[in-house]
Write a protein that holds these residues in place. Sequence first.
Motif, mmCIF file in Angstrom:
data_model
loop_
_atom_site.group_PDB
_atom_site.id
_atom_site.type_symbol
_atom_site.label_atom_id
_atom_site.label_comp_id
_atom_site.label_asym_id
_atom_site.label_seq_id
_atom_site.Cartn_x
_atom_site.Cartn_y
_atom_site.Cartn_z
ATOM 1 N N LYS A 9 1.249 4.406 -12.732
ATOM 2 C CA LYS A 9 2.494 5.149 -12.748
ATOM 3 C C LYS A 9 3.216 5.083 -11.411
ATOM 4 N N THR A 10 2.462 5.102 -10.325
ATOM 5 C CA THR A 10 3.108 5.305 -9.032
ATOM 6 C C THR A 10 3.128 4.095 -8.122
ATOM 7 N N ARG A 11 2.296 3.084 -8.381
ATOM 8 C CA ARG A 11 2.217 2.006 -7.408
ATOM 9 C C ARG A 11 2.463 0.635 -8.032
ATOM 10 N N PRO A 21 5.327 0.575 2.296
ATOM 11 C CA PRO A 21 3.963 0.846 2.763
ATOM 12 C C PRO A 21 3.459 -0.225 3.733
ATOM 13 N N TYR A 22 3.942 -1.467 3.561
ATOM 14 C CA TYR A 22 3.539 -2.532 4.490
ATOM 15 C C TYR A 22 3.940 -2.186 5.913
ATOM 16 N N LEU A 132 -1.555 7.593 0.577
ATOM 17 C CA LEU A 132 -0.249 6.974 0.373
ATOM 18 C C LEU A 132 -0.069 6.818 -1.130
ATOM 19 N N ASN A 133 0.418 7.870 -1.764
ATOM 20 C CA ASN A 133 0.445 7.947 -3.224
ATOM 21 C C ASN A 133 1.540 7.106 -3.859
ATOM 22 N N HIS A 134 2.629 6.893 -3.135
ATOM 23 C CA HIS A 134 3.770 6.198 -3.705
ATOM 24 C C HIS A 134 4.154 4.997 -2.852
ATOM 25 N N ILE A 135 4.697 3.977 -3.510
ATOM 26 C CA ILE A 135 5.237 2.850 -2.752
ATOM 27 C C ILE A 135 6.389 3.333 -1.903
#
Length: 389
Positions: A9-11, A21-22, A132-135
């Motif tokens: 769902k999130t990533r 995130p990178y 880090l739950n989300h991109i």
Amino acid sequence: MTKDNKNDKTRKGNRGEWSEPYVALKILGEGKLNLSDDDGNTMSDQWLNILEVIRHETFFSEEEQKNKDKVIKYKRSSDNVVDIYIDNKLDISITSKEFLAYATKLKENILKSRGIFSTNDDIESFLDKISLNHIKAKSIKKSDIFISTIDPRTSISRENIGFSIKSKFGNNPTLFNTGSNSAAVYKLTNMNDKLMEEINNLNDDKGHTLVSKRCETLVNNGCQLEFIGFPISIKHGYSIFEENLDIINPRLKDVIDFILRTHFFTSTSTSNVKDMVDILIQQNPCNVTRPKEKYTYMIKSFLYAAYCGLTAGTLWDGKSQVNGGFIEVQKDGNVTASVALESDMFKSYLFKHCYFEWPSTGKKHGNYAYVYKENGEYYFRLNFQIRYK
């Protein structure tokens, strides 16, 4: 909700989205953020040391729904360890070397992927580990990431600086987004219902609007275009875009009109902002004194305002919504920053790297390149957006 379902769902995202995130992993791993000059080149002797990275996350468990937004702080310590705090409570400590290793893995994954994709299980596990739950973190005032830094040149530290992230892993990022409010409105002469129907039916085999052909047909039939302005807001009774442009310079709406006419109704093929300004200087449509200085300053100010938060659809007060600048991800994965506080250099960077683009036609873009009739008069619209090269 299972871990796998949460990740599904999130990533998942495209190359540009995965750049966020990178960047966080890379600068936490390296402990510094390189600075670039106004040509976008990395300056080897100038950088900012990273003290912490702040991300605003949203969680999904039932208990955490009570407090949807959580602040995750990644603080670098002197012994090359990153301490991770969730709402100011220490959660875990991880070496910066591990952050850098996973930044490299994520870059490799991004470069080999296309479309919408997820990463491998190893990277997913690490992202879970560091919360880090989300991109994409929650964007606040146009900032994608917040950083606390210290400048080794001056020893000046700054906290919670907001940067927007622009990535060359994916499509060129947008500076000024098109919309219905940015569509320039023209009144047409020598128009009739039959010609209107003919022009509005000029499409390719897939039904896409042949914008250039429609403009050419207007010219060939002796139609004249009188620039009226930009769409009037029903709520406010005036054009929001014109109000915003007026803060920068009252002549700016006429400059945009000139740029649109130059592109759509002449043989020029340039789209670079700098090249278009050269044409402005040569032809001086506003009949100003010192055109080189005034048109250059006017356009640089517009680009900077668009970066700071100016849009065509929301009234702007002239204040910046971003206090840091751009973080740019190069195609090779190198990460550099252009700092907005050094405003002259930053404006020059925008001026040299931005270009005009002509978006698809349709309702959300103001139905531009379409002849329409109101109160017995005929009208036509043109639109634009601006991207970084």
